[in-house]
Design a protein around this motif. Structure first.
Motif, short mmCIF file in Angstrom:
data_model
loop_
_atom_site.label_atom_id
_atom_site.label_comp_id
_atom_site.label_asym_id
_atom_site.label_seq_id
_atom_site.Cartn_x
_atom_site.Cartn_y
_atom_site.Cartn_z
N SER A 28 0.83 -1.20 0.00
CA SER A 28 0.00 0.00 0.00
C SER A 28 0.87 1.25 0.00
CB SER A 28 -0.89 0.01 1.24
OG SER A 28 -0.08 0.08 2.42
N GLY A 85 -11.98 3.34 -0.57
CA GLY A 85 -11.29 2.12 -0.14
C GLY A 85 -10.06 2.38 0.71
N THR A 86 -9.64 3.65 0.80
CA THR A 86 -8.52 3.99 1.70
C THR A 86 -8.91 3.70 3.14
OG1 THR A 86 -7.70 5.71 0.23
CG2 THR A 86 -7.07 5.89 2.56
N GLY A 117 -2.68 -1.13 -2.45
CA GLY A 117 -2.20 -1.27 -3.81
C GLY A 117 -3.14 -2.15 -4.61
N GLN A 118 -3.35 -1.80 -5.88
CA GLN A 118 -4.26 -2.58 -6.73
C GLN A 118 -3.75 -4.01 -6.87
OE1 GLN A 118 -4.94 -0.80 -10.53
NE2 GLN A 118 -6.82 -1.94 -10.90
N ASN A 119 -4.65 -4.97 -6.64
CA ASN A 119 -4.32 -6.41 -6.71
C ASN A 119 -3.29 -6.85 -5.67
OD1 ASN A 119 -6.06 -6.70 -8.95
ND2 ASN A 119 -4.42 -6.04 -10.34
N LYS A 120 -3.12 -6.05 -4.62
CA LYS A 120 -2.16 -6.41 -3.56
C LYS A 120 -2.81 -6.54 -2.19
CE LYS A 120 1.91 -4.17 -5.59
NZ LYS A 120 2.95 -3.12 -5.38
N ASP A 122 -6.61 -6.01 0.16
CA ASP A 122 -8.05 -5.76 0.25
C ASP A 122 -8.33 -4.80 1.41
OD1 ASP A 122 -10.94 -6.59 -0.39
OD2 ASP A 122 -10.77 -7.00 1.77
N SER A 123 -9.17 -3.81 1.16
CA SER A 123 -9.44 -2.77 2.17
C SER A 123 -9.99 -3.36 3.47
CB SER A 123 -10.44 -1.74 1.63
OG SER A 123 -9.90 -1.03 0.55
N LEU A 164 -4.62 -12.37 -2.88
CA LEU A 164 -5.71 -11.39 -2.83
C LEU A 164 -7.09 -12.04 -2.71
CD1 LEU A 164 -6.43 -8.38 -2.95
CD2 LEU A 164 -6.68 -8.64 -5.44
N GLN A 168 -9.84 -11.18 0.14
CA GLN A 168 -11.19 -10.68 -0.15
C GLN A 168 -12.25 -11.53 0.55
OE1 GLN A 168 -10.80 -10.85 -4.42
NE2 GLN A 168 -10.33 -8.66 -4.60
#
Length: 419
Positions: A28, A85-86, A117-120, A122-123, A164, A168
Motif C-alpha cells: 500500500s 477504499g482507503t 495497492g491494486q491487486n495487492k 483488500d481494504s 488477494l 477478499q
C-alpha cells in the motif's frame, strides 16, 4: 527466535498456500494529510471532504466529514485526495482509530492513511486488522515526547498476508459480521431510547398527579406518599467498624456457607450485578440481620454515584455493603413499580433534592425515608407498569447478550483467521 506461522488456524475451503511476510509499504501507499490555513476563508467550506481524527472510530465506513475544503485549500496545503477504499489511520493522540473511505476525501495531518495497492491488498482485510495496526503504531510511536507514528514507520510494519482472493474472502466475512454487530447495536440503542421515553411519559412530572401515558381503564389521580410508608425497614450498615469486622471476613469465591457481598460497585444501569468476587461467611452475616437481605428489598446507593437503585428479589440471602441503603418492602407496593419510578426523572429528582439539603456527598437513612413517591391507588395499575418495564428490560438484556456474544465470536475469529 520463534518462527512465525505460515497459515492461520481457520481457513476457507480451497486455500492451502502459505501466507507471506510483507511490509505494509509494499502492499500500500501510506499517505499523510494537511490543514489549509484557517485564516483564509477561500480554503474552507468547499466540496472536498476533510477529516479530523475525532471523527474516526465509531463506524466502519465514512462518507461525510464535518468540515470541507476547497480546491484552492487542497493546493495550498499538504492534504491529498484519498481514493475510495482507503483505510484512514489516526497517527497521533489516539493512535490506531480506523475507518474505510466510502467516498474520496482528504485528512488533516493527524493521519497516516493506508491506500491499498491494486491487486495487492483488500481494504476490509487490512481494516479487520485494526488491533494489530494500533499496537504497532502505539509501540513504534512511543519513543518521542509527542506520541506519533510516521508514514515511514508504518511502511516498515511486517504483516502476514495471503493471496488477494483469500484476503477478499476474509474481508467479506468480517464485513458481514461487523454489519450484523452494528445492526444489533442499533436495535439495542433504539430499545434503550424507547425505555427512556416511556419512563418520561408513564410517571407523573412537573407537579402533575397523573402520567401522560396510561394503560386503558385507569383514570384516578395518583397519591403522594413517603417512601417509608411502603417499607418494613430502611437501614444501612452501621454500628461496627467495617475495616476491622467485615473486610477481613470476605472471601474471594463461594466456598459454601457464604452469602454474596453487594457493594456500591455492583450497581450498573439501575441493576444489581450479582457477579461479585466477594462473599461473606454466613456466621459473620448473621451477626448483622438488619443488613442481610432475606425478602424483597429496594437497594439505593447512598454515596458516590447517589440514587442508583436496584431491586433485590431473590430467594437467596445476600449481605449489603456500607455505601448502600436497604429498603425492605412491605406488601403495599409492587417492587418493580417502585424501582422504575425511582429510575424515572421524577424519582431521580427526589434524590437530587435530598442531596441538595446535605452538606455531604451522600444521603442518610432519614433522607431516604422522606423521599416522595407518587403511586396509583389501584394496585393493578402498579403491577401493569412494573410488568411492562420488566419485560422491556428483559428484551434489552436479551439484545445485549446477543451483541456481547457476537463480539466474543468476532474476537475468536480474529485470533484464528489471521497469522
Amino acid at each position: 527466535m520463534k518462527e512465525r506461522l505460515k497459515a492461520p488456524e481457520l481457513r476457507f475451503p480451497g486455500f492451502t498456500d502459505d501466507w507471506e511476510e510483507r511490509k505494509l509499504g509494499e502492499l500500500s501507499n501510506i499517505v499523510g494529510g494537511g490543514t489549509p490555513s484557517t485564516s483564509n476563508p477561500e480554503y474552507w467550506d468547499g466540496d472536498i471532504d476533510w477529516y479530523a481524527p475525532a471523527e474516526i472510530g465509531e463506524q466502519s465506513y465514512v462518507s461525510k466529514s464535518k468540515k470541507t475544503i476547497t480546491e484552492l485549500g487542497l493546493k495550498k496545503s499538504s492534504a491529498r485526495i484519498l481514493p475510495v477504499g482507503t483505510v484512514l489511520f489516526t497517527s497521533r493522540a489516539g493512535i490506531g482509530n480506523t475507518a474505510i473511505l466510502a467516498k474520496e476525501a482528504t485528512t488533516n495531518q493527524g493521519f497516516q492513511s493506508i491506500v491499498p495497492g491494486q491487486n495487492k491488498l483488500d481494504s476490509y482485510f487490512i481494516f479487520s486488522r485494526t488491533n494489530e495496526l494500533k499496537r504497532y503504531g502505539e509501540v513504534t510511536g512511543a519513543g518521542s515526547t509527542f506520541v506519533e507514528v510516521s508514514g515511514k514507520q508504518m511502511s516498515k510494519m511486517s504483516i502476514m498476508v495471503p493471496e488477494l482472493s483469500e484476503q477478499q474472502k476474509i474481508g467479506s466475512f468480517f464485513k458481514q459480521l461487523d454489519d450484523t454487530i452494528a445492526l444489533h447495536q442499533r436495535k439495542l440503542d433504539l430499545l434503550k431510547e424507547q425505555k427512556t421515553g416511556y419512563l418520561q411519559k408513564m410517571f407523573p412530572k412537573n407537579g402533575a398527579k397523573v402520567p401522560e401515558l396510561r394503560f386503558a381503564g385507569f383514570a384516578d389521580d395518583w397519591e403522594e406518599r413517603k417512601l417509608e410508608s411502603f417499607t418494613l425497614l430502611i437501614t444501612k450498615q452501621t454500628g461496627f467498624d467495617y475495616s476491622a469486622t467485615i473486610k477481613p471476613a470476605l472471601v474471594n469465591k463461594s466456598e459454601g456457607n457464604v452469602y454474596p457481598f453487594i457493594q456500591n460497585k455492583n450497581f450498573s444501569g439501575f441493576k444489581i450485578n450479582m457477579n461479585t468476587d466477594f462473599y461473606i461467611p454466613i456466621e459473620v452475616a448473621n451477626k448483622f440481620p438488619r443488613i442481610t437481605l432475606d425478602q424483597p428489598s429496594l437497594l439505593v446507593t447512598i454515596s458516590g454515584n447517589i440514587g442508583n437503585v436496584g431491586l433485590y428479589n431473590s430467594d437467596e440471602k445476600a449481605f449489603v455493603g456500607g455505601a448502600v441503603g436497604i429498603c425492605k418492602l412491605n406488601n403495599l407496593i409492587e417492587g418493580e413499580f417502585i424501582l422504575y419510578e425511582l429510575e424515572s426523572d421524577f424519582g431521580q429528582r427526589q434524590f437530587k433534592r435530598s442531596t441538595k439539603s446535605s452538606s455531604h456527598a451522600n444521603i442518610t437513612v432519614e433522607m431516604i425515608k422522606n423521599i416522595d413517591i407518587l403511586i396509583p391507588k389501584n394496585e393493578l395499575e402498579q403491577k401493569k407498569i412494573g410488568s411492562f418495564f420488566k419485560q422491556l428490560d428483559d428484551t434489552i438484556a436479551l439484545h445485549q447478550r446477543k451483541l456481547d456474544l457476537l463480539k466474543e465470536q468476532k474476537k475468536g475469529f480474529l485470533q484464528k483467521m489471521f497469522v
